[in-house]
Design a protein around this motif. Structure first.
Motif, PDB file in Angstrom:
ATOM      1  N   GLY A 150      10.255   6.827  16.757  1.00  0.00           N
ATOM      2  CA  GLY A 150       9.220   6.964  15.718  1.00  0.00           C
ATOM      3  C   GLY A 150       8.475   6.565  15.379  1.00  0.00           C
ATOM      4  O   GLY A 150       7.154   6.335  15.117  1.00  0.00           O
ATOM      5  N   THR A 151       8.857   5.548  14.403  1.00  0.00           N
ATOM      6  CA  THR A 151       8.721   4.630  13.105  1.00  0.00           C
ATOM      7  C   THR A 151       8.532   3.256  13.413  1.00  0.00           C
ATOM      8  O   THR A 151       9.625   3.291  14.506  1.00  0.00           O
ATOM      9  CB  THR A 151       9.060   4.724  11.941  1.00  0.00           C
ATOM     10  OG1 THR A 151      10.407   4.781  11.823  1.00  0.00           O
ATOM     11  CG2 THR A 151       9.318   6.738  11.837  1.00  0.00           C
ATOM     12  N   PRO A 152       7.332   2.662  13.378  1.00  0.00           N
ATOM     13  CA  PRO A 152       8.003   1.220  13.656  1.00  0.00           C
ATOM     14  C   PRO A 152       9.279   0.306  12.778  1.00  0.00           C
ATOM     15  O   PRO A 152      10.084  -0.692  13.532  1.00  0.00           O
ATOM     16  CB  PRO A 152       6.692   0.786  12.366  1.00  0.00           C
ATOM     17  CG  PRO A 152       5.457   1.767  12.348  1.00  0.00           C
ATOM     18  CD  PRO A 152       6.867   2.856  12.526  1.00  0.00           C
ATOM     19  N   ARG A 153       9.859   0.849  11.816  1.00  0.00           N
ATOM     20  CA  ARG A 153      10.499   0.588  11.077  1.00  0.00           C
ATOM     21  C   ARG A 153      11.878   0.640  11.465  1.00  0.00           C
ATOM     22  O   ARG A 153      12.891  -0.328  11.773  1.00  0.00           O
ATOM     23  CB  ARG A 153      10.679   0.736  10.000  1.00  0.00           C
ATOM     24  CG  ARG A 153      12.138   0.442   8.612  1.00  0.00           C
ATOM     25  CD  ARG A 153      12.333  -0.209   9.190  1.00  0.00           C
ATOM     26  NE  ARG A 153      11.930  -1.914   7.978  1.00  0.00           N
ATOM     27  CZ  ARG A 153      11.476  -3.155   8.605  1.00  0.00           C
ATOM     28  NH1 ARG A 153      12.592  -3.624   9.255  1.00  0.00           N
ATOM     29  NH2 ARG A 153      10.137  -3.274   7.624  1.00  0.00           N
ATOM     30  N   GLN A 154      11.951   2.222  12.494  1.00  0.00           N
ATOM     31  CA  GLN A 154      13.555   2.229  13.237  1.00  0.00           C
ATOM     32  C   GLN A 154      12.913   1.107  14.170  1.00  0.00           C
ATOM     33  O   GLN A 154      14.316   0.652  15.012  1.00  0.00           O
ATOM     34  CB  GLN A 154      13.038   3.994  13.298  1.00  0.00           C
ATOM     35  CG  GLN A 154      13.685   4.417  12.369  1.00  0.00           C
ATOM     36  CD  GLN A 154      13.270   6.038  13.058  1.00  0.00           C
ATOM     37  OE1 GLN A 154      11.923   6.226  14.053  1.00  0.00           O
ATOM     38  NE2 GLN A 154      14.162   6.990  12.255  1.00  0.00           N
ATOM     39  N   THR A 155      11.910   0.924  14.985  1.00  0.00           N
ATOM     40  CA  THR A 155      11.772   0.029  16.135  1.00  0.00           C
ATOM     41  C   THR A 155      12.559  -0.775  15.950  1.00  0.00           C
ATOM     42  O   THR A 155      12.898  -1.440  17.008  1.00  0.00           O
ATOM     43  CB  THR A 155      10.129   0.341  16.727  1.00  0.00           C
ATOM     44  OG1 THR A 155       9.914   1.476  17.277  1.00  0.00           O
ATOM     45  CG2 THR A 155      10.143  -0.136  17.964  1.00  0.00           C
ATOM     46  N   ILE A 156      11.979  -1.705  14.756  1.00  0.00           N
ATOM     47  CA  ILE A 156      12.222  -3.030  14.799  1.00  0.00           C
ATOM     48  C   ILE A 156      13.849  -2.834  14.318  1.00  0.00           C
ATOM     49  O   ILE A 156      13.957  -3.700  15.332  1.00  0.00           O
ATOM     50  CB  ILE A 156      11.453  -3.718  13.103  1.00  0.00           C
ATOM     51  CG1 ILE A 156       9.694  -3.775  13.540  1.00  0.00           C
ATOM     52  CG2 ILE A 156      11.617  -4.713  12.974  1.00  0.00           C
ATOM     53  CD1 ILE A 156       9.035  -3.697  12.341  1.00  0.00           C
ATOM     54  N   ASN A 157      14.001  -2.560  13.854  1.00  0.00           N
ATOM     55  CA  ASN A 157      15.854  -2.144  13.543  1.00  0.00           C
ATOM     56  C   ASN A 157      16.705  -2.451  15.233  1.00  0.00           C
ATOM     57  O   ASN A 157      17.018  -3.954  15.207  1.00  0.00           O
ATOM     58  CB  ASN A 157      16.013  -1.440  12.612  1.00  0.00           C
ATOM     59  CG  ASN A 157      15.812  -1.273  11.111  1.00  0.00           C
ATOM     60  OD1 ASN A 157      15.711  -2.203  10.704  1.00  0.00           O
ATOM     61  ND2 ASN A 157      15.971  -0.286  10.150  1.00  0.00           N
ATOM     62  N   LEU A 158      16.115  -1.510  15.587  1.00  0.00           N
ATOM     63  CA  LEU A 158      16.345  -1.458  16.651  1.00  0.00           C
ATOM     64  C   LEU A 158      16.665  -2.947  18.253  1.00  0.00           C
ATOM     65  O   LEU A 158      17.321  -3.480  18.544  1.00  0.00           O
ATOM     66  CB  LEU A 158      15.876  -0.694  17.864  1.00  0.00           C
ATOM     67  CG  LEU A 158      15.902   0.831  17.275  1.00  0.00           C
ATOM     68  CD1 LEU A 158      15.843   2.413  17.852  1.00  0.00           C
ATOM     69  CD2 LEU A 158      17.832   1.084  17.900  1.00  0.00           C
ATOM     70  N   TYR A 159      14.683  -3.498  17.763  1.00  0.00           N
ATOM     71  CA  TYR A 159      14.670  -4.988  17.860  1.00  0.00           C
ATOM     72  C   TYR A 159      15.346  -5.398  17.430  1.00  0.00           C
ATOM     73  O   TYR A 159      16.707  -6.429  19.058  1.00  0.00           O
ATOM     74  CB  TYR A 159      12.991  -5.144  18.441  1.00  0.00           C
ATOM     75  CG  TYR A 159      12.857  -4.561  19.745  1.00  0.00           C
ATOM     76  CD1 TYR A 159      12.595  -5.249  20.934  1.00  0.00           C
ATOM     77  CD2 TYR A 159      10.861  -3.520  19.599  1.00  0.00           C
ATOM     78  CE1 TYR A 159      11.986  -4.357  21.974  1.00  0.00           C
ATOM     79  CE2 TYR A 159      10.594  -3.335  20.354  1.00  0.00           C
ATOM     80  CZ  TYR A 159      10.913  -3.766  21.319  1.00  0.00           C
ATOM     81  OH  TYR A 159      10.338  -3.039  22.981  1.00  0.00           O
ATOM     82  N   GLN A 160      15.850  -6.247  16.235  1.00  0.00           N
ATOM     83  CA  GLN A 160      16.223  -7.456  15.713  1.00  0.00           C
ATOM     84  C   GLN A 160      18.549  -6.680  16.002  1.00  0.00           C
ATOM     85  O   GLN A 160      18.872  -7.869  16.593  1.00  0.00           O
ATOM     86  CB  GLN A 160      16.963  -6.760  13.874  1.00  0.00           C
ATOM     87  CG  GLN A 160      15.044  -7.152  13.736  1.00  0.00           C
ATOM     88  CD  GLN A 160      15.280  -6.905  12.351  1.00  0.00           C
ATOM     89  OE1 GLN A 160      16.071  -6.029  11.634  1.00  0.00           O
ATOM     90  NE2 GLN A 160      15.201  -8.173  11.482  1.00  0.00           N
ATOM     91  N   ARG A 161      18.668  -5.581  16.593  1.00  0.00           N
ATOM     92  CA  ARG A 161      19.750  -5.380  17.291  1.00  0.00           C
ATOM     93  C   ARG A 161      19.715  -6.133  18.301  1.00  0.00           C
ATOM     94  O   ARG A 161      21.122  -6.669  19.201  1.00  0.00           O
ATOM     95  CB  ARG A 161      20.379  -4.315  16.995  1.00  0.00           C
ATOM     96  CG  ARG A 161      20.623  -3.313  15.641  1.00  0.00           C
ATOM     97  CD  ARG A 161      21.563  -2.332  16.185  1.00  0.00           C
ATOM     98  NE  ARG A 161      22.329  -2.252  16.182  1.00  0.00           N
ATOM     99  CZ  ARG A 161      22.711  -0.561  17.346  1.00  0.00           C
ATOM    100  NH1 ARG A 161      22.558   0.275  16.955  1.00  0.00           N
ATOM    101  NH2 ARG A 161      23.915  -1.298  17.672  1.00  0.00           N
ATOM    102  N   LEU A 162      19.220  -5.458  18.900  1.00  0.00           N
ATOM    103  CA  LEU A 162      18.844  -6.287  20.678  1.00  0.00           C
ATOM    104  C   LEU A 162      18.900  -7.916  20.805  1.00  0.00           C
ATOM    105  O   LEU A 162      20.069  -8.757  21.973  1.00  0.00           O
ATOM    106  CB  LEU A 162      17.877  -5.624  21.406  1.00  0.00           C
ATOM    107  CG  LEU A 162      17.462  -5.629  22.846  1.00  0.00           C
ATOM    108  CD1 LEU A 162      19.041  -5.634  23.482  1.00  0.00           C
ATOM    109  CD2 LEU A 162      16.294  -4.661  23.397  1.00  0.00           C
TER     110      LEU A 162
END
Length: 460
Positions: A150-162
């Motif tokens: 739901g939040t940009p910060r969460q999305t960025i963290n997941l993309y970084q891990r990916l």
């Protein structure tokens, strides 16, 4: 008992739960309390009070297998998202208390099959896939989570891990770059991502992309030291990979705006300007470096570069001045002496060339080195200045030090032939070789009609 005589089953269950609560909390008898709770649960698996109480008792006595069975029965009685939530609780129990990752995986996957948006189940699988090294499954899982965040910060963290999984586990620069690019769609000024993406673009040889990333970083970085590092790297990419001299020059000029004394930028700017044909600008950059050099060796090297640049452009006077600066710094600099001598000769100043050789002889070490210089002096005196007496003296000194010095033998033979005198008996054969040098190398009129078989062409 009261429960056995209750008017309805529901009242009987409530009486038994109340009795179990007394046994659990007042009489400290969890075993008998558990029996009563289980009796209620067997009659009504959907009874929340019984399920909650049994969970509390099983956790207290650490009977995790029993607790799992209760939760399984509870899940069977439910449907939809409630069943998915119950399966997640069972998964967490197997994961955290029983350390049975296979069973935990089975429950989390079952929960996702019921509810594709179950973030609890997806995160549980995330943890297990990561612990067990199931990186293909983990990558797919992260993509599912990204779709639900739901939040940009969460999305960025997941993309970084990916991105790190594609990079570190699969060595896939293309997919890692795609993940980082997705982050930049959310936050175009994300410095960490811009920096990480540089390495993948380099590996993929996407050089215009690399240059663009440096430009984006330079728009957000304010620290002068870091800006200099970025500008130097940007300039190298523009010059070496893209062949863009003009853009590279601008990058190096920006470094000099920050630090006018920056040696690396001045040297790179000189190189760019020389490569682009801007000799005067290149010379200015090299000489700025020379004036700022901190060691004699580096200063001499830079003055040599300036001298050669001018020499190549036909500016003999300018080249001579720079060669002299090299010799001022390192008096015995052999390359500078040779360059200065040749510049004098090219300018037609053979006298200065001879004077320079005389100074070099004074500091030369070893007979062969001195003989070579005396031979060169004899050659210039004879060939350029027509001073045969002095030429003969120099040639004699060279031959005394090295009887095989070809230039000295050539000069001695030429002078003897012109005077109608034979060469000294012991030097006749070598003189013939020297004259062969005159015929074959210098293209002068032959002074002998033949030379010994196998004679060398070069006097040195």
């Amino acid at each position: 008992t009261r429960a056995d005589h209750a008017k309805t089953p529901e009242k009987a269950r409530n009486i038994r739960i109340e009795a179990a609560e007394v046994l659990e909390s007042k009489l400290d008898d969890p075993s008998r309390a558990r029996d009563l709770y289980e009796h209620v649960f067997q009659e009504d698996p959907s009874n929340d009070r019984a399920v909650e109480a049994l969970g509390r008792v099983y956790r207290r006595i650490e009977d995790w297998i029993g607790y799992a069975k209760i939760l399984e029965r509870r899940a069977e009685a439910l449907g939809g998202t409630s069943r998915a939530e119950a399966l997640c609780k069972i998964g967490e129990l197997y994961e955290n208390q029983l350390d049975d990752l296979a069973e935990a995986t089975r429950r989390y996957e079952a929960a996702v099959a019921i509810d594709l948006r179950s973030t609890i189940a997806l995160r549980g699988l995330d943890r297990i896939y990561n612990r067990t090294g199931r990186y293909n499954d983990l990558a797919a899982n992260l993509e599912q989570q990204i779709a639900l965040t739901g939040t940009p910060r969460q999305t960025i963290n997941l993309y970084q891990r990916l991105a790190k999984i594609h990079d570190e586990q699969f060595l896939d620069h293309q997919k890692a770059a795609a993940a980082y690019e997705a982050i930049l769609q959310i936050d175009a000024a994300h410095e960490e991502t811009l920096t990480a993406l540089l390495r993948h673009y380099r590996a993929l040889e996407r050089w215009e992309g690399v240059a663009s990333l440096y430009e984006r970083l330079l728009r957000i970085v304010t620290d002068d030291k870091k800006r200099i590092e970025l500008l130097l790297a940007h300039g190298r990419v523009l010059l070496e990979q893209l062949g863009s001299h003009e853009r590279a020059s601008k990058a190096y000029e920006k470094v000099i705006e920050i630090d006018p004394q920056h040696g690396g930028a001045l040297e790179s700017l000189a190189h760019v300007r020389a490569a682009s044909g801007d000799a005067l600008a290149a010379l200015s950059a090299i000489e700025s470096l020379a004036l700022k050099a901190t060691t004699p060796e580096s200063r001499a090297d830079l003055w040599m570069r300036a001298a050669k640049l001018l020499d190549d452009k036909g500016d003999r006077d300018g080249a001579i001045e720079r060669y002299k600066k090299v010799l001022d710094v390192i008096p015995g600099h052999a390359a500078a002496s040779v360059g200065l001598r040749n510049a004098y000769l090219a300018r037609g100043d053979a006298t200065s060339a001879v004077e320079l050789i005389a100074r070099d002889i004074d500091v030369a070490e070893g007979n062969l080195a001195k003989a070579r210089l005396y031979g060169e002096m004899a050659f210039i005196l004879h060939d350029n200045l027509k001073a045969d007496d002095r030429a003969q003296q120099a040639a004699t000194k060279a031959i005394d030090l090295d009887p095989t010095n070809m230039k000295a033998l050539y000069v001695s033979g030429e002078i003897a032939f012109a005077a109608g005198r034979p060469a000294a008996d012991g030097l006749l054969g070598l003189t013939a070789l020297a004259v062969m040098y005159a015929v074959n190398v210098r293209r002068r009129p032959a002074s002998v009609t033949a030379a010994p078989a196998g004679a060398a062409n070069d006097p040195d």
